[in-house]
Design a protein around this motif. Structure first.
Motif, short mmCIF file in Angstrom:
data_model
loop_
_atom_site.label_atom_id
_atom_site.label_comp_id
_atom_site.label_asym_id
_atom_site.label_seq_id
_atom_site.Cartn_x
_atom_site.Cartn_y
_atom_site.Cartn_z
N GLY A 1 32.95 46.08 29.73
CA GLY A 1 34.41 45.84 29.81
C GLY A 1 34.51 46.06 31.23
N GLY A 2 35.02 47.44 31.74
CA GLY A 2 35.07 47.58 33.10
C GLY A 2 34.45 47.32 34.24
N LEU B 1 32.53 48.88 36.21
CA LEU B 1 31.47 49.84 36.47
C LEU B 1 30.78 50.11 34.98
CD1 LEU B 1 33.02 52.61 38.67
CD2 LEU B 1 31.92 50.50 39.34
N HIS B 2 30.76 49.15 34.16
CA HIS B 2 30.17 49.38 32.83
C HIS B 2 28.87 49.57 33.01
CE1 HIS B 2 29.75 48.53 28.58
NE2 HIS B 2 28.66 47.90 28.67
N GLY B 3 28.33 50.74 32.25
CA GLY B 3 27.05 51.15 32.44
C GLY B 3 26.41 51.64 33.54
N VAL B 4 27.42 51.76 34.69
CA VAL B 4 26.85 52.25 36.06
C VAL B 4 26.95 53.70 36.27
CG1 VAL B 4 27.11 52.10 38.49
CG2 VAL B 4 27.62 50.05 37.07
N ARG C 1 35.43 56.93 34.14
CA ARG C 1 35.11 56.64 32.78
C ARG C 1 35.66 55.38 32.21
NH1 ARG C 1 32.16 61.30 30.76
NH2 ARG C 1 32.97 63.18 31.72
N ALA C 2 37.00 55.29 32.50
CA ALA C 2 37.62 54.15 31.80
C ALA C 2 37.24 52.69 32.42
CB ALA C 2 39.15 54.31 32.16
N ALA C 3 36.55 52.86 33.56
CA ALA C 3 35.91 51.68 34.48
C ALA C 3 34.59 51.25 33.79
CB ALA C 3 35.92 51.57 35.78
N GLY C 4 34.17 52.19 32.84
CA GLY C 4 32.95 52.06 32.18
C GLY C 4 31.69 52.84 32.83
N LEU D 1 36.41 52.14 44.77
CA LEU D 1 37.94 52.50 45.17
C LEU D 1 38.94 51.68 44.38
CD1 LEU D 1 39.72 54.00 47.07
CD2 LEU D 1 39.68 52.01 48.68
N GLY D 2 38.41 50.50 44.13
CA GLY D 2 39.13 49.64 43.20
C GLY D 2 39.36 50.25 41.78
N ALA D 3 38.39 50.93 41.38
CA ALA D 3 38.38 51.39 39.99
C ALA D 3 39.01 52.67 39.93
CB ALA D 3 36.76 51.89 39.45
N VAL D 4 39.31 53.66 41.00
CA VAL D 4 39.94 54.91 40.92
C VAL D 4 41.28 55.12 41.60
CG1 VAL D 4 37.74 56.06 41.06
CG2 VAL D 4 38.81 55.70 43.16
#
Length: 456
Positions: free
Chosen positions: A65-66, A68-71, A109-112, A224-227
């Motif tokens: 999904g996001g 950062l999925h699985g990172v 978490r929402a970014a994966g 940064l793009g995720a948060v």
């Protein structure tokens, strides 16, 4: 894949998305690395191994999904993590387990991303040396007898040693930048409001920010793009989306260079490393000019607002450590007249620097005035024979910048003769976070200092 733990977050996210690496493999690689090196450096203080593996299995069972999925990611022990112990580095909260996530954790978490544990910090993030009564000191992986910096020292060490590819941190007086400089990683202090902070105690306080740390500028940009992004619960949250600038280098940019930010004492070893940065930018086609700055208004403004905030935030707590207690006591002495003087000084400085950034694209300067110091020292008490008045004074090169309401990055710039890391500070105009990261990326690619791993 023997070096899976040292892959960048960007590379790792791509491999997981392509199903070439599983989230479980990524988490296990980090857990194995933590088991291997953390006993030597004391960077990760609370491990959430079972929760992380469960989250990784769930990530592998669904479509990516996001971004950062699985990172895997580690969180500073100042930010609340639901179900994971959060001590704030204080004996008062030694067994505290929050029931909610801080907004930055929620967004990761929402970014994966997979939360893997908490990283060490001084009590309530007080100071740029990571040591507290709960967990002890975090050691520098490039020399275990040296400080990792602070207050995001655990995060910087976890990144430098390959325990995690991403970590969050906070910065009031340099806490994302100083440990990045000391540990040869990248830390970004975003423009206040870029990463919103939700508080019912000090919602209007702009000196302290949350932000990303990583081993590369590209990963910091990804995180940064995720948060980043607006949240109406923060009164100064930035509404515009964060959009990275194209990687077109720095040719034609106007770069201001200050070796001492207006006369601050700088250790000769640090000065020698940071003095190599202007030539790098010149080779890349930028126009570099050494400038004389007067940032002295930042001194009283920072100390007054910092002290006031400590009394506001921690004045009702007992059993505080000496640094936190000293800050609270200073805050109780702050008067309305003091705040008025600080506000006038900060406003004057803001307008002067607004005019400065009309001329220059970025300012480059030392991050810290000294290289990593002995871990048993509580703070730096003198520089170049000049005695310093208190434990804060050695951090002026970072906390003067905090007053500017500006984004600032620490990027690896080289090493002292003893092999200790030194970073260069890249400062932009308020809201020019993308410009700062573009310049930092160009410097990183031209030098490659961040590729040098610690000798563990």
């Amino acid at each position: 894949m023997s070096e899976l733990h040292y892959l960048s977050a960007t590379e790792l996210a791509g491999l997981i998305r392509a199903r070439q690496v599983s989230a479980v493999e990524a988490v296990r690689a980090c857990l194995d690395r933590i088991d291997q090196v953390n006993p030597h450096v004391n960077a990760v203080v609370t491990l959430a191994a079972e929760q992380a593996l469960d989250a990784a299995k769930a990530a592998d069972a669904r479509e990516p999904g996001g971004p950062l999925h699985g990172v895997p990611v580690a969180h500073k022990d100042l930010v609340d993590t639901a179900g994971i112990r959060t001590t704030y580095g204080s004996p008062v909260y030694a067994d505290h387990v929050p029931d909610r996530d801080e907004l930055i954790v929620e967004r990761l978490r929402a970014a994966g991303a997979i939360s893997i544990g908490k990283t060490n910090t001084p009590e309530f993030g007080t100071g740029s040396h990571t040591v507290n009564e709960v967990f002890g000191a975090t050691r520098n992986p490039y020399d275990l007898s040296r400080s990792a910096g602070g207050s995001s020292g655990g995060a910087a060490v976890a990144l430098a040693t390959g325990m995690v590819p991403l970590a969050d941190g906070s910065d009031m007086g340099g806490s994302l930048r100083n440990p990045a400089s000391f540990c040869n990683v990248v830390g970004l202090r975003p423009t206040p409001g870029r990463v919103p902070v939700v508080s019912d105690v000090n919602a209007w306080y702009t000196l302290s920010v949350l932000g990303p740390m990583a081993r590369t500028v590209e990963d910091v940009t990804l995180m940064l793009g995720a948060v980043a992004g607006f949240d109406r619960r923060s009164p100064y949250a930035i509404k515009e989306f964060f959009t990275p600038e194209p990687e077109e280098g720095v040719r034609g940019m106007r770069v201001a260079w200050s070796p001492d930010l207006g006369g601050l004492p700088v250790d000769p070893r640090t000065a020698a490393v940071t003095a190599t940065a202007p030539a790098v930018f010149e080779r890349l086609g930028a126009r570099v000019e050494q400038v004389e700055l007067d940032l002295s208004d930042a001194e009283d403004a920072f100390r007054t607002y910092r002290a006031w905030n400590y009394a506001l935030s921690f004045g009702d707590l007992d059993r505080l450590g000496p640094n936190t207690a000293w800050n609270v006591e200073q805050g109780r002495k702050v008067t309305g007249e003091d705040l008025a003087r600080a506000e006038r000084a900060r406003s004057r400085l803001y307008q002067r620097m607004a005019a400065f950034f009309d001329v220059y694209d970025v300012l480059i300067a030392p991050v810290s005035q000294v290289p990593p110091f002995p871990v048993e020292h509580p703070y730096v008490s003198e520089i170049n024979g000049q005695e310093l008045p208190d434990y804060l004074a050695w951090m002026r090169s970072a906390y003067w910048i905090s007053v500017l309401h500006a984004p600032a990055a620490s990027v690896p710039a080289g090493f002292t003769p003893e092999g200790l890391p030194v970073g260069v500070q890249i400062v932009g105009a308020p809201f020019a976070d993308a410009r700062v990261l573009r310049v930092a990326r160009a410097f990183e690619q031209a030098t490659g200092h961040g590729l040098r791993r610690p000798p563990l």
